[in-house]
Every structure is written in C-alpha cells, then in structure tokens.
Design a protein around this motif. Structure first.
Motif, PDB file in Angstrom:
ATOM      1  N   ILE A   1       0.838  -1.200   0.000  1.00 39.16           N
ATOM      2  CA  ILE A   1       0.000   0.000   0.000  1.00 39.16           C
ATOM      3  C   ILE A   1       0.872   1.248   0.000  1.00 39.16           C
ATOM      4  O   ILE A   1       1.783   1.382   0.821  1.00 39.16           O
ATOM      5  N   ASP A   2       0.591   2.141  -0.921  1.00 40.55           N
ATOM      6  CA  ASP A   2       1.251   3.441  -0.994  1.00 40.55           C
ATOM      7  C   ASP A   2       0.238   4.495  -0.566  1.00 40.55           C
ATOM      8  O   ASP A   2      -0.730   4.754  -1.285  1.00 40.55           O
ATOM      9  N   TRP A   3       0.443   5.083   0.611  1.00 41.07           N
ATOM     10  CA  TRP A   3      -0.479   6.092   1.133  1.00 41.07           C
ATOM     11  C   TRP A   3      -0.060   7.467   0.619  1.00 41.07           C
ATOM     12  O   TRP A   3       1.093   7.864   0.761  1.00 41.07           O
ATOM     13  N   GLN A   4      -1.005   8.214   0.043  1.00 39.87           N
ATOM     14  CA  GLN A   4      -0.698   9.536  -0.508  1.00 39.87           C
ATOM     15  C   GLN A   4      -1.763  10.540  -0.093  1.00 39.87           C
ATOM     16  O   GLN A   4      -2.963  10.239  -0.143  1.00 39.87           O
ATOM     17  N   GLN A   5      -1.303  11.723   0.288  1.00 39.50           N
ATOM     18  CA  GLN A   5      -2.228  12.793   0.663  1.00 39.50           C
ATOM     19  C   GLN A   5      -2.477  13.699  -0.538  1.00 39.50           C
ATOM     20  O   GLN A   5      -1.547  14.288  -1.092  1.00 39.50           O
ATOM     21  N   HIS A   6      -3.749  13.799  -0.930  1.00 41.93           N
ATOM     22  CA  HIS A   6      -4.134  14.683  -2.029  1.00 41.93           C
ATOM     23  C   HIS A   6      -5.519  15.249  -1.756  1.00 41.93           C
ATOM     24  O   HIS A   6      -6.375  14.585  -1.167  1.00 41.93           O
ATOM     25  N   ASP A   7      -5.739  16.455  -2.208  1.00 39.60           N
ATOM     26  CA  ASP A   7      -7.065  17.054  -2.237  1.00 39.60           C
ATOM     27  C   ASP A   7      -7.677  16.694  -3.592  1.00 39.60           C
ATOM     28  O   ASP A   7      -7.197  17.144  -4.638  1.00 39.60           O
ATOM     29  N   LEU A   8      -8.711  15.889  -3.575  1.00 37.77           N
ATOM     30  CA  LEU A   8      -9.269  15.368  -4.824  1.00 37.77           C
ATOM     31  C   LEU A   8      -9.955  16.433  -5.672  1.00 37.77           C
ATOM     32  O   LEU A   8     -10.288  16.173  -6.828  1.00 37.77           O
ATOM     33  N   THR A   9     -10.158  17.623  -5.110  1.00 36.70           N
ATOM     34  CA  THR A   9     -10.695  18.706  -5.927  1.00 36.70           C
ATOM     35  C   THR A   9      -9.590  19.402  -6.715  1.00 36.70           C
ATOM     36  O   THR A   9      -9.876  20.257  -7.563  1.00 36.70           O
ATOM     37  N   ALA A  10      -8.335  19.035  -6.444  1.00 39.71           N
ATOM     38  CA  ALA A  10      -7.207  19.699  -7.111  1.00 39.71           C
ATOM     39  C   ALA A  10      -6.189  18.709  -7.666  1.00 39.71           C
ATOM     40  O   ALA A  10      -5.127  19.111  -8.135  1.00 39.71           O
ATOM     41  N   TRP A  11      -6.506  17.420  -7.640  1.00 42.81           N
ATOM     42  CA  TRP A  11      -5.565  16.378  -8.059  1.00 42.81           C
ATOM     43  C   TRP A  11      -6.282  15.388  -8.950  1.00 42.81           C
ATOM     44  O   TRP A  11      -7.464  15.076  -8.740  1.00 42.81           O
ATOM     45  N   SER A  12      -5.594  14.874  -9.934  1.00 43.91           N
ATOM     46  CA  SER A  12      -6.154  13.853 -10.814  1.00 43.91           C
ATOM     47  C   SER A  12      -5.200  12.677 -10.905  1.00 43.91           C
ATOM     48  O   SER A  12      -3.975  12.868 -10.953  1.00 43.91           O
ATOM     49  N   PRO A  13      -5.715  11.455 -10.933  1.00 49.24           N
ATOM     50  CA  PRO A  13      -4.860  10.272 -11.054  1.00 49.24           C
ATOM     51  C   PRO A  13      -4.299  10.122 -12.455  1.00 49.24           C
ATOM     52  O   PRO A  13      -4.774  10.752 -13.404  1.00 49.24           O
ATOM     53  N   LYS A  14      -3.292   9.268 -12.578  1.00 54.84           N
ATOM     54  CA  LYS A  14      -2.666   8.995 -13.876  1.00 54.84           C
ATOM     55  C   LYS A  14      -3.686   8.392 -14.829  1.00 54.84           C
ATOM     56  O   LYS A  14      -4.424   7.483 -14.487  1.00 54.84           O
ATOM     57  N   ARG A  15      -3.696   8.889 -16.051  1.00 52.86           N
ATOM     58  CA  ARG A  15      -4.629   8.392 -17.056  1.00 52.86           C
ATOM     59  C   ARG A  15      -4.359   6.914 -17.358  1.00 52.86           C
ATOM     60  O   ARG A  15      -3.222   6.521 -17.606  1.00 52.86           O
ATOM     61  N   GLN A  16      -5.422   6.113 -17.291  1.00 53.26           N
ATOM     62  CA  GLN A  16      -5.363   4.672 -17.536  1.00 53.26           C
ATOM     63  C   GLN A  16      -4.258   4.007 -16.716  1.00 53.26           C
ATOM     64  O   GLN A  16      -3.588   3.089 -17.186  1.00 53.26           O
ATOM     65  N   GLY A  17      -4.114   4.439 -15.481  1.00 54.65           N
ATOM     66  CA  GLY A  17      -3.029   3.952 -14.647  1.00 54.65           C
ATOM     67  C   GLY A  17      -3.391   2.862 -13.660  1.00 54.65           C
ATOM     68  O   GLY A  17      -2.503   2.342 -12.980  1.00 54.65           O
ATOM     69  N   PHE A  18      -4.688   2.482 -13.573  1.00 58.45           N
ATOM     70  CA  PHE A  18      -5.100   1.544 -12.530  1.00 58.45           C
ATOM     71  C   PHE A  18      -6.065   0.490 -13.079  1.00 58.45           C
ATOM     72  O   PHE A  18      -6.921   0.782 -13.918  1.00 58.45           O
ATOM     73  N   ASP A  19      -5.914  -0.719 -12.547  1.00 53.28           N
ATOM     74  CA  ASP A  19      -6.802  -1.815 -12.918  1.00 53.28           C
ATOM     75  C   ASP A  19      -8.110  -1.788 -12.127  1.00 53.28           C
ATOM     76  O   ASP A  19      -9.093  -2.421 -12.524  1.00 53.28           O
ATOM     77  N   LEU A  20      -8.101  -1.074 -11.015  1.00 52.13           N
ATOM     78  CA  LEU A  20      -9.309  -0.857 -10.228  1.00 52.13           C
ATOM     79  C   LEU A  20      -9.254   0.560  -9.682  1.00 52.13           C
ATOM     80  O   LEU A  20      -8.254   0.967  -9.102  1.00 52.13           O
ATOM     81  N   VAL A  21     -10.347   1.294  -9.880  1.00 47.76           N
ATOM     82  CA  VAL A  21     -10.511   2.617  -9.272  1.00 47.76           C
ATOM     83  C   VAL A  21     -11.780   2.548  -8.439  1.00 47.76           C
ATOM     84  O   VAL A  21     -12.876   2.333  -8.972  1.00 47.76           O
ATOM     85  N   SER A  22     -11.634   2.697  -7.129  1.00 43.95           N
ATOM     86  CA  SER A  22     -12.752   2.534  -6.208  1.00 43.95           C
ATOM     87  C   SER A  22     -13.021   3.837  -5.468  1.00 43.95           C
ATOM     88  O   SER A  22     -12.137   4.389  -4.807  1.00 43.95           O
ATOM     89  N   SER A  23     -14.250   4.317  -5.572  1.00 44.24           N
ATOM     90  CA  SER A  23     -14.698   5.523  -4.864  1.00 44.24           C
ATOM     91  C   SER A  23     -15.885   5.142  -4.004  1.00 44.24           C
ATOM     92  O   SER A  23     -16.973   4.878  -4.516  1.00 44.24           O
ATOM     93  N   GLN A  24     -15.675   5.107  -2.696  1.00 45.68           N
ATOM     94  CA  GLN A  24     -16.715   4.693  -1.762  1.00 45.68           C
ATOM     95  C   GLN A  24     -17.164   5.894  -0.931  1.00 45.68           C
ATOM     96  O   GLN A  24     -16.438   6.403  -0.091  1.00 45.68           O
ATOM     97  N   PHE A  25     -18.391   6.357  -1.216  1.00 44.63           N
ATOM     98  CA  PHE A  25     -19.022   7.428  -0.431  1.00 44.63           C
ATOM     99  C   PHE A  25     -18.222   8.731  -0.452  1.00 44.63           C
ATOM    100  O   PHE A  25     -18.038   9.378   0.582  1.00 44.63           O
ATOM    101  N   MET A  26     -17.759   9.096  -1.645  1.00 44.27           N
ATOM    102  CA  MET A  26     -17.131  10.395  -1.845  1.00 44.27           C
ATOM    103  C   MET A  26     -18.217  11.392  -2.205  1.00 44.27           C
ATOM    104  O   MET A  26     -18.767  11.347  -3.309  1.00 44.27           O
TER     105      MET A  26
END
Length: 218
Positions: free
Chosen positions: A93-118
């Motif tokens: 696990i790589d823990w990273q601090q980001h504000d999701l209103t100002a950060w975007s993940p790498k394009r096509q960078g993940f095999d699973l993208v999970s958003s639970q109750f955002m």
C-alpha cells in the motif's frame, strides 16, 4: 480566514480523524468486497481511503494499492493499523495525501478505481468522477458507491449531506464519453446501524464499469 467552499474539506476531516479511536468501523465496505471479490488483482486506487479498511482488504487479496485521502491524520492511522495488523499486506500500500478537488490520477493507470461514499459539491463531484473514469486501464474496473439522492431515507439521518448525495444517472452522466462498459448501475438497499437502537434500511447507488481490453492505452 475564509470558510472552505466544501464544508467537508481538509479541516473537517483532520478534526474528524484526530479524535481518539476509529471514525469508521475499520472494516472494508461490503459493496466493494462484493463487486471486487472476483476481479484479478492488479493496481488499485482507493479514493478517500480514510483509515484504510478497503485498502488493507485489497492488499490482502493481492492488489497493489494507492490509498488517497485529504487528511494526513487519516493516512497516519491507516498506515499504523495496516503495519500492525498485516505487515506483508501493508507493504503493498502506498499512502498519498491529495485534495481530490485539485488532483487527478494517472490516465489509464489503474486496474481498479474505487470511490466509496465520496460526497463532493458540484461541479467538483462531476470533475472527480470523470477523472476517475479516465484512470481506468484497459481491462480495468471503475466502482463508484454513494448514498442515493433519489431515495429519501437520508433526510432525517444525514441532513448534513443535503445537496451532496447523487443518483445513478449523475454518475453515468459524469463518466459518459470515457469509453467504459456499464456493468452495474442500480440503487441497492442495505441495513445500517442507527445512532439509537437497532438498524435502518438505507439505499446506495452502485455503478461498476469496465474499460475493454481492446482500448488503446495513452
């Protein structure tokens, strides 16, 4: 100091996680377990990872996880819990601090993208869901779960979420045009603990979508 545009911004969550003990159950979200359980492990992005219940479950099941949260306090708790509970899984696990209103993940960078109750206000919510959709690799899966805006079972229990919940159609509109195949798009009921005695029936929107293996990575 001016108030944050989002009442559930960094200060709110730092204060919430600074309290003694766990803010949540420490267990993985049941819908995530159900929807992800049969997927082949790969690279996972856990959005709003909190105290790490989902990230640790994923790592235990062979995923290499990036856990993202706005609150440093939550990430510290998550890291400490994972390392104490399962050091082998914690190493994935790589823990990273980001504000999701100002950060975007790498394009096509993940095999699973999970958003639970955002639950973000608009237009930040649509922007986030669209960026999460772009982060799904060919053959990968997007899973979005949240409180259902179309079912009035939150009006008394979670008045603080007024205007922040969303519908299945809201998610589908946000990810439209991202070349994902919609596999699940529904409102799903579950039993949740009441702050008083007993439990109550609540409804969640669940959208699971995948990017075809044939999609071109960019």
């Amino acid at each position: 100091m001016a108030p944050e545009a989002n009442p559930f911004g960094r200060r709110y969550w730092e204060d919430r996680y600074a309290a003694p003990g766990l803010a949540w159950s420490g267990q993985p979200n049941p819908v995530m377990v159900t929807e992800v359980g049969l997927l082949k492990p790969g690279r996972a992005l856990d959005v709003g990872s909190g105290e790490g219940g989902d990230a640790l479950w994923l790592a235990r099941h062979g995923w290499h996880v990036t856990g993202i949260d706005i609150a440093a306090t939550a990430l510290e708790k998550a890291r400490a819990h994972a390392e104490a509970d399962d050091p082998k899984a914690a190493a994935r696990i790589d823990w990273q601090q980001h504000d999701l209103t100002a950060w975007s993940p790498k394009r096509q960078g993940f095999d699973l993208v999970s958003s639970q109750f955002m639950h973000l206000p608009e237009p930040a919510r649509t922007t986030l869901f669209r960026s999460l959709a772009t982060a799904v690799a060919p053959g990968g899966t997007l899973l979005v779960v949240g409180h259902d805006a179309d079912v009035d079972d939150l009006s008394q229990r979670r008045k603080h979420l007024s205007g922040l919940t969303y519908s299945v159609d809201d998610i589908l509109a946000a990810i439209d045009g991202e070349d994902l195949r919609i596999e699940v798009a529904e409102s799903r009921s579950r039993q949740a603990r009441n702050r008083g005695a007993g439990s109550a029936t609540v409804h969640d929107v669940v959208v699971r979508a995948s990017r075809p293996h044939s999609a071109r990575a960019v």
